[in-house]
Design a protein around this motif. Structure first.
Motif, PDB file in Angstrom:
ATOM      1  N   VAL A 155      66.691-143.009  42.163  1.00 51.81           N
ATOM      2  CA  VAL A 155      67.068-144.353  42.855  1.00 51.81           C
ATOM      3  C   VAL A 155      66.069-144.261  44.194  1.00 51.81           C
ATOM      4  CG1 VAL A 155      69.042-145.406  44.011  1.00 51.81           C
ATOM      5  CG2 VAL A 155      69.417-144.262  41.796  1.00 51.81           C
ATOM      6  N   LEU A 156      66.068-143.099  44.711  1.00 51.07           N
ATOM      7  CA  LEU A 156      65.219-143.175  46.200  1.00 51.07           C
ATOM      8  C   LEU A 156      63.922-143.774  45.759  1.00 51.07           C
ATOM      9  CD1 LEU A 156      64.483-142.008  48.853  1.00 51.07           C
ATOM     10  CD2 LEU A 156      63.807-140.086  47.486  1.00 51.07           C
ATOM     11  N   LEU A 157      63.331-143.330  44.773  1.00 53.08           N
ATOM     12  CA  LEU A 157      61.734-143.719  44.524  1.00 53.08           C
ATOM     13  C   LEU A 157      61.850-145.167  44.053  1.00 53.08           C
ATOM     14  CD1 LEU A 157      60.039-140.548  42.806  1.00 53.08           C
ATOM     15  CD2 LEU A 157      60.111-141.360  45.098  1.00 53.08           C
ATOM     16  N   ASP A 158      62.850-145.696  43.280  1.00 54.00           N
ATOM     17  CA  ASP A 158      62.774-147.143  42.703  1.00 54.00           C
ATOM     18  C   ASP A 158      63.004-147.896  44.131  1.00 54.00           C
ATOM     19  OD1 ASP A 158      62.607-146.564  40.213  1.00 54.00           O
ATOM     20  OD2 ASP A 158      64.547-146.633  39.717  1.00 54.00           O
ATOM     21  N   ALA A 159      63.845-147.526  45.175  1.00 54.10           N
ATOM     22  CA  ALA A 159      64.079-148.410  46.310  1.00 54.10           C
ATOM     23  C   ALA A 159      62.971-148.334  47.045  1.00 54.10           C
ATOM     24  CB  ALA A 159      65.370-147.797  47.008  1.00 54.10           C
ATOM     25  N   LEU A 160      62.223-147.434  47.319  1.00 53.48           N
ATOM     26  CA  LEU A 160      61.020-147.212  48.148  1.00 53.48           C
ATOM     27  C   LEU A 160      59.826-148.101  47.305  1.00 53.48           C
ATOM     28  CD1 LEU A 160      60.930-143.350  49.429  1.00 53.48           C
ATOM     29  CD2 LEU A 160      61.487-145.512  50.590  1.00 53.48           C
ATOM     30  N   CYS A 219      64.907-139.548  53.237  1.00 50.22           N
ATOM     31  CA  CYS A 219      63.878-140.446  53.813  1.00 50.22           C
ATOM     32  C   CYS A 219      63.493-139.981  55.428  1.00 50.22           C
ATOM     33  CB  CYS A 219      64.363-141.744  54.167  1.00 50.22           C
ATOM     34  SG  CYS A 219      64.649-142.773  53.045  1.00 50.22           S
ATOM     35  N   GLN A 220      64.118-138.849  56.076  1.00 50.00           N
ATOM     36  CA  GLN A 220      63.935-138.559  57.206  1.00 50.00           C
ATOM     37  C   GLN A 220      63.895-137.015  57.416  1.00 50.00           C
ATOM     38  OE1 GLN A 220      66.631-140.628  60.441  1.00 50.00           O
ATOM     39  NE2 GLN A 220      66.698-142.410  58.985  1.00 50.00           N
ATOM     40  N   GLY A 221      64.246-136.445  56.375  1.00 48.55           N
ATOM     41  CA  GLY A 221      64.363-134.827  56.428  1.00 48.55           C
ATOM     42  C   GLY A 221      63.409-134.209  55.667  1.00 48.55           C
ATOM     43  N   THR A 222      62.504-134.963  55.106  1.00 45.66           N
ATOM     44  CA  THR A 222      61.467-134.514  54.172  1.00 45.66           C
ATOM     45  C   THR A 222      60.059-134.917  54.712  1.00 45.66           C
ATOM     46  OG1 THR A 222      61.249-136.239  52.607  1.00 45.66           O
ATOM     47  CG2 THR A 222      63.036-134.517  52.056  1.00 45.66           C
ATOM     48  N   PRO A 223      59.106-134.554  54.051  1.00 46.46           N
ATOM     49  CA  PRO A 223      57.756-135.201  54.445  1.00 46.46           C
ATOM     50  C   PRO A 223      57.581-136.707  54.188  1.00 46.46           C
ATOM     51  CG  PRO A 223      57.348-132.771  53.889  1.00 46.46           C
ATOM     52  CD  PRO A 223      58.657-133.236  53.539  1.00 46.46           C
ATOM     53  N   ILE A 224      58.573-137.015  53.285  1.00 46.69           N
ATOM     54  CA  ILE A 224      58.277-138.297  53.025  1.00 46.69           C
ATOM     55  C   ILE A 224      58.451-139.349  54.034  1.00 46.69           C
ATOM     56  CG2 ILE A 224      60.513-139.109  52.356  1.00 46.69           C
ATOM     57  CD1 ILE A 224      59.544-140.312  49.818  1.00 46.69           C
ATOM     58  N   ARG A 225      59.085-138.790  55.150  1.00 42.15           N
ATOM     59  CA  ARG A 225      59.263-139.199  56.462  1.00 42.15           C
ATOM     60  C   ARG A 225      57.959-139.913  57.034  1.00 42.15           C
ATOM     61  NH1 ARG A 225      63.234-138.378  61.196  1.00 42.15           N
ATOM     62  NH2 ARG A 225      62.412-139.376  62.792  1.00 42.15           N
ATOM     63  N   THR A 240      65.191-146.238  55.105  1.00 33.87           N
ATOM     64  CA  THR A 240      66.492-145.579  54.942  1.00 33.87           C
ATOM     65  C   THR A 240      67.660-146.591  54.576  1.00 33.87           C
ATOM     66  OG1 THR A 240      65.444-144.116  56.669  1.00 33.87           O
ATOM     67  CG2 THR A 240      67.946-144.031  55.942  1.00 33.87           C
ATOM     68  N   GLU A 241      67.756-147.746  55.072  1.00 35.50           N
ATOM     69  CA  GLU A 241      68.993-148.588  54.848  1.00 35.50           C
ATOM     70  C   GLU A 241      68.766-149.083  53.458  1.00 35.50           C
ATOM     71  OE1 GLU A 241      68.848-151.556  57.920  1.00 35.50           O
ATOM     72  OE2 GLU A 241      69.511-149.940  59.213  1.00 35.50           O
ATOM     73  N   ALA A 242      67.323-149.159  52.896  1.00 38.04           N
ATOM     74  CA  ALA A 242      67.412-149.961  51.777  1.00 38.04           C
ATOM     75  C   ALA A 242      67.542-148.972  50.597  1.00 38.04           C
ATOM     76  CB  ALA A 242      65.728-150.467  51.447  1.00 38.04           C
ATOM     77  N   VAL A 243      67.172-147.562  50.777  1.00 38.90           N
ATOM     78  CA  VAL A 243      67.528-146.759  49.984  1.00 38.90           C
ATOM     79  C   VAL A 243      69.165-146.415  49.954  1.00 38.90           C
ATOM     80  CG1 VAL A 243      67.346-144.157  49.655  1.00 38.90           C
ATOM     81  CG2 VAL A 243      65.350-145.443  50.173  1.00 38.90           C
ATOM     82  N   ALA A 244      69.808-146.460  51.184  1.00 39.30           N
ATOM     83  CA  ALA A 244      71.287-146.358  50.906  1.00 39.30           C
ATOM     84  C   ALA A 244      71.857-147.488  50.192  1.00 39.30           C
ATOM     85  CB  ALA A 244      71.772-146.365  52.683  1.00 39.30           C
ATOM     86  N   LYS A 245      71.367-148.784  50.515  1.00 38.49           N
ATOM     87  CA  LYS A 245      71.871-149.867  49.765  1.00 38.49           C
ATOM     88  C   LYS A 245      71.819-149.645  48.256  1.00 38.49           C
ATOM     89  CE  LYS A 245      71.683-153.215  53.421  1.00 38.49           C
ATOM     90  NZ  LYS A 245      71.036-154.585  53.735  1.00 38.49           N
ATOM     91  N   ALA A 246      70.737-148.821  47.716  1.00 33.03           N
ATOM     92  CA  ALA A 246      70.485-148.812  46.351  1.00 33.03           C
ATOM     93  C   ALA A 246      71.257-147.987  45.875  1.00 33.03           C
ATOM     94  CB  ALA A 246      68.952-148.580  46.264  1.00 33.03           C
ATOM     95  N   LEU A 247      71.564-146.797  46.613  1.00 31.21           N
ATOM     96  CA  LEU A 247      72.411-145.696  46.185  1.00 31.21           C
ATOM     97  C   LEU A 247      73.864-146.235  46.031  1.00 31.21           C
ATOM     98  CD1 LEU A 247      70.949-142.861  48.295  1.00 31.21           C
ATOM     99  CD2 LEU A 247      71.108-142.741  45.809  1.00 31.21           C
TER     100      LEU A 247
END
Length: 270
Positions: A155-160, A219-225, A240-247
């Motif tokens: 879900v994270l990668l789809d949202a990003l 989004c904020q605790g890995t090098p993807i940041r 981060t908000e977009a990923v949270a909404k997708a989740l």
């Protein structure tokens, strides 16, 4: 692998340890610690210890044994060491897995919790582990299965990809989930001098208090940041908000859970 994929610094270690360790790393740390300690090793080398999830799990099972916990990133080790104060059976040491600063045949076992994927030359790292293991010693490590088998990261990668359609961040897919081909793992270990390894696929459940916690962790605790920040708009907080909404859309509001899957690898120095 990009050079930035190995950078865990600034605010990343604290967020990683607070949100991602309980979410996805601790369940596999407990499993791997049981496997490492089953042979009752007296001296254990840990590679890519990170903030110490596996170190703590192994330390809780020590019976006269000792651990040398290493990582390339000193900020991660500093945070890990702070969580095991006064434990004289654990030594923390900055080290490169491709050039280990230890004598030949100096450890009974070696372990690595979700770190092998980051090593730029995996056969070389395996040769180094084999060199420092005593005959009969075991090397145990785990690696993530493909993104499609891990619900939150999918879900994270789809949202990003929606947030950054021209150039989506690829760290998660490229590195943490980029080393799951069993045949490749076997060949790399044998190229490093080990016999054919045993590989087992393990499924578990990841649970979090909220979708925001999961999104913030990744989004904020890995090098993807760094990848998100380098792309500019819409920015780190909006991503981060977009990923949270997708989740939330996929798993609901409030506490959420999803499937995770990884491989556990065991190789022996003959």
């Amino acid at each position: 692998m990009e050079a930035t994929d190995k950078v865990f610094a600034g605010p990343i270690p604290q967020i990683y340890d607070r949100l991602l360790v309980p979410l996805i790393f601790r369940p596999y740390a407990e499993d791997l610690a049981d496997r490492v300690m089953a042979s009752r090793p007296s001296r254990i080398l840990e590679l890519a210890a990170g903030t110490g999830a596996l170190t703590r799990a192994m330390a809780a099972r020590l019976d006269g044994a000792s651990i040398v916990a290493t990582d390339l990133n000193q900020p991660m080790l500093d945070l890990a060491a702070a969580q095991l104060p006064g434990n004289d059976r654990v030594v923390w040491q900055q080290a490169d897995a491709l050039d280990l600063p230890f004598a030949d045949e100096s450890f009974d076992a070696a372990a690595c919790q979700f770190g092998v994927m980051f090593f730029p030359d995996k056969p070389k790292s395996h040769r180094e582990v084999r060199r420092v293991l005593r005959p009969g010693g075991r090397y145990l490590f785990n690696v993530w299965d493909a993104v499609a088998s891990n619900d939150f990261t999918a879900v994270l990668l789809d949202a990003l990809a929606e947030a950054f359609p021209a150039d989506p961040p690829r760290f998660i897919e490229r590195t943490p989930h980029g080393y799951h081909d069993v045949g490749t793992i076997e060949l790399d270990l044998m190229a490093g001098g080990f016999a054919r390894p045993m590989i087992e696929r393990i499924e578990k459940r990841a649970r979090a208090d909220s979708a925001v916690d999961v999104a913030t962790g990744f989004c904020q605790g890995t090098p993807i940041r760094g990848e998100i920040e380098a792309r500019g708009a819409p920015g780190l907080m909006a991503a981060t908000e977009a990923v949270a909404k997708a989740l939330e859309h996929r798993f609901g509001s409030g506490p959420i859970e999803g499937g995770i899957a990884a491989y556990v690898v065991s190789a022996q120095r003959e």
